[in-house]
Design a protein around this motif. Sequence first.
Motif, mmCIF file in Angstrom:
data_model
loop_
_atom_site.group_PDB
_atom_site.id
_atom_site.type_symbol
_atom_site.label_atom_id
_atom_site.label_comp_id
_atom_site.label_asym_id
_atom_site.label_seq_id
_atom_site.Cartn_x
_atom_site.Cartn_y
_atom_site.Cartn_z
ATOM 1 N N VAL A 61 1.443 -0.809 -0.612
ATOM 2 C CA VAL A 61 -0.138 -0.104 0.008
ATOM 3 C C VAL A 61 1.053 1.151 0.126
ATOM 4 O O VAL A 61 2.084 1.454 0.666
ATOM 5 C CB VAL A 61 -1.057 -0.128 1.021
ATOM 6 C CG1 VAL A 61 -1.895 -1.453 1.152
ATOM 7 C CG2 VAL A 61 -0.690 -0.233 2.732
ATOM 8 N N SER A 65 -3.681 4.358 -2.000
ATOM 9 C CA SER A 65 -4.162 3.112 -1.049
ATOM 10 C C SER A 65 -4.136 3.868 0.544
ATOM 11 O O SER A 65 -5.648 3.133 0.710
ATOM 12 C CB SER A 65 -3.950 1.839 -1.974
ATOM 13 O OG SER A 65 -2.195 1.944 -1.330
ATOM 14 N N ALA A 66 -3.479 3.965 1.409
ATOM 15 C CA ALA A 66 -3.909 3.734 2.439
ATOM 16 C C ALA A 66 -3.451 5.017 3.629
ATOM 17 O O ALA A 66 -2.320 4.392 4.432
ATOM 18 C CB ALA A 66 -3.306 2.296 3.415
ATOM 19 N N PHE A 69 -2.230 4.610 6.773
ATOM 20 C CA PHE A 69 -0.985 3.910 7.762
ATOM 21 C C PHE A 69 0.292 4.512 7.679
ATOM 22 O O PHE A 69 1.261 4.004 8.402
ATOM 23 C CB PHE A 69 -1.730 2.247 6.951
ATOM 24 C CG PHE A 69 -1.170 1.429 8.411
ATOM 25 C CD1 PHE A 69 -0.135 1.115 9.453
ATOM 26 C CD2 PHE A 69 -0.669 0.197 6.873
ATOM 27 C CE1 PHE A 69 -0.030 0.203 9.345
ATOM 28 C CE2 PHE A 69 -0.102 -0.884 7.717
ATOM 29 C CZ PHE A 69 0.284 -0.813 9.129
ATOM 30 N N ILE A 89 -0.710 -4.020 4.167
ATOM 31 C CA ILE A 89 -1.879 -5.161 4.336
ATOM 32 C C ILE A 89 -1.821 -6.745 4.326
ATOM 33 O O ILE A 89 -1.711 -6.259 2.957
ATOM 34 C CB ILE A 89 -2.428 -3.717 4.419
ATOM 35 C CG1 ILE A 89 -2.323 -2.885 4.871
ATOM 36 C CG2 ILE A 89 -4.232 -4.866 4.580
ATOM 37 C CD1 ILE A 89 -3.318 -1.802 5.191
ATOM 38 N N THR A 113 -5.498 -6.040 8.787
ATOM 39 C CA THR A 113 -6.768 -5.940 8.719
ATOM 40 C C THR A 113 -7.293 -6.271 10.354
ATOM 41 O O THR A 113 -7.837 -5.530 10.644
ATOM 42 C CB THR A 113 -7.568 -6.411 7.962
ATOM 43 O OG1 THR A 113 -8.217 -7.409 7.590
ATOM 44 C CG2 THR A 113 -6.875 -5.833 6.630
ATOM 45 N N SER A 299 -11.189 3.256 8.713
ATOM 46 C CA SER A 299 -11.354 3.215 7.155
ATOM 47 C C SER A 299 -10.306 3.596 6.208
ATOM 48 O O SER A 299 -9.939 3.164 5.028
ATOM 49 C CB SER A 299 -12.985 4.372 6.422
ATOM 50 O OG SER A 299 -13.385 3.965 4.842
ATOM 51 N N ALA A 300 -10.104 4.626 6.545
ATOM 52 C CA ALA A 300 -8.420 4.934 5.891
ATOM 53 C C ALA A 300 -7.152 4.235 6.110
ATOM 54 O O ALA A 300 -6.634 4.126 4.827
ATOM 55 C CB ALA A 300 -7.901 6.488 6.025
ATOM 56 N N LEU A 301 -7.548 3.490 7.645
ATOM 57 C CA LEU A 301 -6.431 2.982 7.631
ATOM 58 C C LEU A 301 -6.634 1.358 6.743
ATOM 59 O O LEU A 301 -5.750 0.798 6.425
ATOM 60 C CB LEU A 301 -6.640 2.238 9.160
ATOM 61 C CG LEU A 301 -5.403 3.480 9.847
ATOM 62 C CD1 LEU A 301 -6.026 3.398 11.302
ATOM 63 C CD2 LEU A 301 -3.891 3.850 10.376
ATOM 64 N N ASP A 302 -7.490 1.598 6.768
ATOM 65 C CA ASP A 302 -8.084 -0.318 5.674
ATOM 66 C C ASP A 302 -8.722 0.181 5.188
ATOM 67 O O ASP A 302 -9.996 0.419 5.288
ATOM 68 C CB ASP A 302 -9.300 -0.802 6.829
ATOM 69 C CG ASP A 302 -9.517 -2.432 6.174
ATOM 70 O OD1 ASP A 302 -8.982 -2.518 4.759
ATOM 71 O OD2 ASP A 302 -10.085 -2.336 6.449
ATOM 72 N N PRO A 303 -8.346 -0.262 3.751
ATOM 73 C CA PRO A 303 -8.548 0.859 2.529
ATOM 74 C C PRO A 303 -10.036 -0.250 2.158
ATOM 75 O O PRO A 303 -10.878 0.204 0.229
ATOM 76 C CB PRO A 303 -6.882 -0.116 1.648
ATOM 77 C CG PRO A 303 -6.150 -0.085 1.931
ATOM 78 C CD PRO A 303 -6.229 -0.458 3.315
#
Length: 307
Positions: A61, A65-66, A69, A89, A113, A299-303
């Motif tokens: 990522v 995309s993230a 993170f 990730i 995740t 949500s930003a941390l997990d695409p």
Amino acid sequence: MSGFRTTMLLAALTALFMGLGYTLGGSGGAMIALVVAAGMNLFTYWNADKIVLSMHGAREVDEQSAPDFVGLVRQLAMRAGLPMPRVYIIDSPHPNAFATGRNPQNAAVAATTGLLAMLNRDEIAGVMAHELGHVRNRDTLVMTMTATIAGAISMLANFGMFFGHDRERGGNMLATIAAMLIAPFAAMIVQLAISRTREYGADRAGAEISGKPRALASALAKLAQGAERVPNPVAEANPAAAALYIVPALSGRGGDSLFSTHPDTGNRIAALEEMAVRMGGQPAMPGSASVPVSRKRRSALDPLGRG
């Protein structure tokens, strides 16, 4: 102290290898075993990151995309004085993380995740700082050296089964058989001891890099409980991978025992609490490590927008 202990354990492995070679008396076979084991581990050393990341189905990522993170890892890497590692990730509900790569210039860090959904920002920072601590301490190099010597011991023991002992030295057959059976087991114990030692060092480094020992302690407590409940198919299929993670990935394998890959989580948390006191830290304030991350930030941390 941990560096001295690791050096002593590596010396013990080397002595074990030399002692087995002496017992068997097969100098030619010992050299062949050492060369083959060194070749195998040299290949692993140069390709370990690719092997491990592919094993986990990790996806790289970036800031697009993230953003949260990757930005967090970049900030921590700067604080640690390290080059920016590649960031991955892993799509898995099992909450864990690891670092890989042969040196700081070729390092990669990865988190599942499940971890990103479970922890808040301060705790995630503590975990990734721990992994960067492994990178800064060059633990991957240490573990590669350990694997090389332990692999040579196992291969030499296997050769001994076929070539026997040196009859010119009048070796005792029972002693030879005992050495061939005990040496690989002892090598495994030393490997696990080195792994546990490096975890304490990475905890200290992670607390220094993040500046929040209690956030890392909180993360360890949550991850240990979560990893116990949620199985890790990769570690179950490849137990050797269990030492990679920040907390034990195999159920019932934690706790400072001879056969555990990690120190007892409670002992690690206690050490971090002592470190927090020495650093003059106060208990986490509302809005920091004690407050769950918002859905938008998660949500930003997990695409994939999970959690």
